[in-house]
Design a protein around this motif. Structure first.
Motif, PDB file in Angstrom:
ATOM      1  N   GLU A  32       0.593  -1.196  -0.059  1.00  0.00           N
ATOM      2  CA  GLU A  32      -0.082   0.287   0.165  1.00  0.00           C
ATOM      3  C   GLU A  32       0.905   1.619  -0.049  1.00  0.00           C
ATOM      4  O   GLU A  32       1.516   1.274   0.619  1.00  0.00           O
ATOM      5  CB  GLU A  32      -1.077   0.155   1.247  1.00  0.00           C
ATOM      6  CG  GLU A  32      -1.682   1.810   0.904  1.00  0.00           C
ATOM      7  CD  GLU A  32      -2.837   0.342  -0.224  1.00  0.00           C
ATOM      8  OE1 GLU A  32      -2.726   2.526  -0.590  1.00  0.00           O
ATOM      9  OE2 GLU A  32      -3.404   0.021  -0.448  1.00  0.00           O
ATOM     10  N   PRO A  33       1.172   2.139  -1.693  1.00  0.00           N
ATOM     11  CA  PRO A  33       1.818   3.028  -1.175  1.00  0.00           C
ATOM     12  C   PRO A  33       1.375   4.440  -0.248  1.00  0.00           C
ATOM     13  O   PRO A  33       1.731   5.013   0.059  1.00  0.00           O
ATOM     14  CB  PRO A  33       2.024   3.121  -2.878  1.00  0.00           C
ATOM     15  CG  PRO A  33       1.339   2.842  -3.110  1.00  0.00           C
ATOM     16  CD  PRO A  33       0.546   1.807  -2.420  1.00  0.00           C
ATOM     17  N   VAL A  34       0.150   4.121  -0.755  1.00  0.00           N
ATOM     18  CA  VAL A  34      -0.048   5.348  -0.109  1.00  0.00           C
ATOM     19  C   VAL A  34      -0.076   5.562   2.226  1.00  0.00           C
ATOM     20  O   VAL A  34       1.135   6.533   2.270  1.00  0.00           O
ATOM     21  CB  VAL A  34      -1.869   5.235   1.056  1.00  0.00           C
ATOM     22  CG1 VAL A  34      -2.533   5.927   1.739  1.00  0.00           C
ATOM     23  CG2 VAL A  34      -2.405   6.036  -1.020  1.00  0.00           C
ATOM     24  N   LEU A  35       0.298   4.859   2.494  1.00  0.00           N
ATOM     25  CA  LEU A  35       1.108   4.294   4.367  1.00  0.00           C
ATOM     26  C   LEU A  35       2.551   4.189   3.788  1.00  0.00           C
ATOM     27  O   LEU A  35       2.871   6.011   5.157  1.00  0.00           O
ATOM     28  CB  LEU A  35       1.253   2.763   4.855  1.00  0.00           C
ATOM     29  CG  LEU A  35      -0.327   2.513   4.942  1.00  0.00           C
ATOM     30  CD1 LEU A  35      -0.154   0.694   5.932  1.00  0.00           C
ATOM     31  CD2 LEU A  35      -1.207   3.250   5.943  1.00  0.00           C
ATOM     32  N   ILE A  36       3.325   4.348   2.657  1.00  0.00           N
ATOM     33  CA  ILE A  36       4.842   4.506   2.394  1.00  0.00           C
ATOM     34  C   ILE A  36       4.675   6.774   2.160  1.00  0.00           C
ATOM     35  O   ILE A  36       5.519   7.022   2.962  1.00  0.00           O
ATOM     36  CB  ILE A  36       4.767   4.331   1.187  1.00  0.00           C
ATOM     37  CG1 ILE A  36       5.595   2.606   1.843  1.00  0.00           C
ATOM     38  CG2 ILE A  36       6.692   4.688   0.425  1.00  0.00           C
ATOM     39  CD1 ILE A  36       5.831   1.811   0.747  1.00  0.00           C
ATOM     40  N   TYR A  37       3.885   7.278   1.471  1.00  0.00           N
ATOM     41  CA  TYR A  37       3.371   8.637   1.029  1.00  0.00           C
ATOM     42  C   TYR A  37       3.553   9.159   3.200  1.00  0.00           C
ATOM     43  O   TYR A  37       3.549  10.587   2.964  1.00  0.00           O
ATOM     44  CB  TYR A  37       2.654   8.479   0.378  1.00  0.00           C
ATOM     45  CG  TYR A  37       2.733   8.123  -1.234  1.00  0.00           C
ATOM     46  CD1 TYR A  37       4.240   7.582  -1.593  1.00  0.00           C
ATOM     47  CD2 TYR A  37       1.333   7.768  -2.192  1.00  0.00           C
ATOM     48  CE1 TYR A  37       4.373   6.765  -3.101  1.00  0.00           C
ATOM     49  CE2 TYR A  37       0.629   7.174  -3.193  1.00  0.00           C
ATOM     50  CZ  TYR A  37       2.983   6.378  -3.427  1.00  0.00           C
ATOM     51  OH  TYR A  37       3.182   5.987  -4.503  1.00  0.00           O
ATOM     52  N   ILE A  38       2.416   9.172   3.985  1.00  0.00           N
ATOM     53  CA  ILE A  38       2.122   9.297   4.929  1.00  0.00           C
ATOM     54  C   ILE A  38       3.497   9.125   5.548  1.00  0.00           C
ATOM     55  O   ILE A  38       3.362  10.661   6.118  1.00  0.00           O
ATOM     56  CB  ILE A  38       0.714   9.014   5.724  1.00  0.00           C
ATOM     57  CG1 ILE A  38      -0.140   8.640   4.597  1.00  0.00           C
ATOM     58  CG2 ILE A  38       1.168   9.483   6.883  1.00  0.00           C
ATOM     59  CD1 ILE A  38      -1.443   8.376   5.308  1.00  0.00           C
ATOM     60  N   LEU A  39       4.088   8.278   5.764  1.00  0.00           N
ATOM     61  CA  LEU A  39       5.293   8.348   6.494  1.00  0.00           C
ATOM     62  C   LEU A  39       6.455   9.031   5.433  1.00  0.00           C
ATOM     63  O   LEU A  39       7.127  10.249   6.666  1.00  0.00           O
ATOM     64  CB  LEU A  39       5.646   7.067   6.150  1.00  0.00           C
ATOM     65  CG  LEU A  39       7.752   6.769   6.684  1.00  0.00           C
ATOM     66  CD1 LEU A  39       7.243   6.824   8.427  1.00  0.00           C
ATOM     67  CD2 LEU A  39       8.007   5.429   6.741  1.00  0.00           C
ATOM     68  N   THR A  40       6.677   9.316   4.588  1.00  0.00           N
ATOM     69  CA  THR A  40       6.836  10.583   3.752  1.00  0.00           C
ATOM     70  C   THR A  40       6.667  11.941   4.288  1.00  0.00           C
ATOM     71  O   THR A  40       7.613  12.440   4.396  1.00  0.00           O
ATOM     72  CB  THR A  40       7.303  10.198   2.310  1.00  0.00           C
ATOM     73  OG1 THR A  40       7.617   8.963   2.305  1.00  0.00           O
ATOM     74  CG2 THR A  40       8.209  10.720   1.473  1.00  0.00           C
ATOM     75  N   ALA A  41       5.234  12.007   4.313  1.00  0.00           N
ATOM     76  CA  ALA A  41       5.281  13.451   4.506  1.00  0.00           C
ATOM     77  C   ALA A  41       5.139  13.635   5.993  1.00  0.00           C
ATOM     78  O   ALA A  41       5.818  15.027   6.406  1.00  0.00           O
ATOM     79  CB  ALA A  41       3.717  13.548   4.407  1.00  0.00           C
ATOM     80  N   LEU A  42       5.320  12.592   7.197  1.00  0.00           N
ATOM     81  CA  LEU A  42       5.560  13.174   8.076  1.00  0.00           C
ATOM     82  C   LEU A  42       7.099  13.055   8.430  1.00  0.00           C
ATOM     83  O   LEU A  42       6.966  14.473   9.543  1.00  0.00           O
ATOM     84  CB  LEU A  42       5.499  11.841   9.001  1.00  0.00           C
ATOM     85  CG  LEU A  42       3.811  11.316   9.207  1.00  0.00           C
ATOM     86  CD1 LEU A  42       3.589   9.996   9.839  1.00  0.00           C
ATOM     87  CD2 LEU A  42       2.595  12.198   9.950  1.00  0.00           C
TER      88      LEU A  42
END
Length: 163
Positions: A32-42
């Motif tokens: 799930e890339p969305v979780l990775i995008y969220i982590l990147t943003a954090l």
């Protein structure tokens, strides 16, 4: 964390590493890339704002109310360095995943998930085994101190006042 002193409750970075591990490994396992995008943003928001806007700190301050006060503190700089490295890895991984999604190149997705897997495993080691590779790297590389990338504006002002 006390921005002026540059110290942190040792449990705060472990908490952040746990959040990082959960998001990173969850993103890899679930593909799930969305979780990775969220982590990147954090991670990137904290680094780009020079720790003024730190979502992990915000979360820790909410959790800290339920735990005893810290018995010791430690320097925040090694942990900031580790988060800078994590932000770089997750940024490259996110770019790989976005490009793979747009172009359909599966090998880029593999690279992206591989980088995130590395971040997740290292964060889990930090959170659960108290082994922070980024912190150890920081102690070996003092170059970043001169770049002022790991300090907060309050620390910069304090240093200017001492000069």
């Amino acid at each position: 964390m006390s921005p002026a002193s540059g110290t942190v409750d040792p449990r705060a970075p472990r908490f952040g590493q746990g959040v990082t591990a959960a998001l990173a490994l969850g993103g890899v396992v679930l593909q799930e890339p969305v979780l990775i995008y969220i982590l990147t943003a954090l991670l990137v928001v904290a680094v780009a704002s020079r720790w003024r806007i730190d979502p992990y700190r915000f979360l820790w301050l909410r959790v800290r109310r339920f735990v005893d006060p810290p018995t010791t503190t430690e320097s925040a700089l090694p942990h900031r360095f580790a988060r800078v490295v994590g932000a770089m890895f997750t940024s490259v991984a996110s770019i790989c995943l976005v490009v793979a999604g747009v172009t359909g190149i599966g090998s880029l997705a593999l690279v992206g998930y591989g980088l995130i897997g590395i971040v997740g495993v290292l964060a889990a080691l930090g959170a659960f085994a108290n082994f922070c590779l980024g912190c150890r790297m920081y102690r070996q590389v003092s170059l970043f101190k001169g770049w002022k990338l790991l300090t907060t504006p309050a620390e910069d002002i304090e240093e200017m006042a001492r000069l």
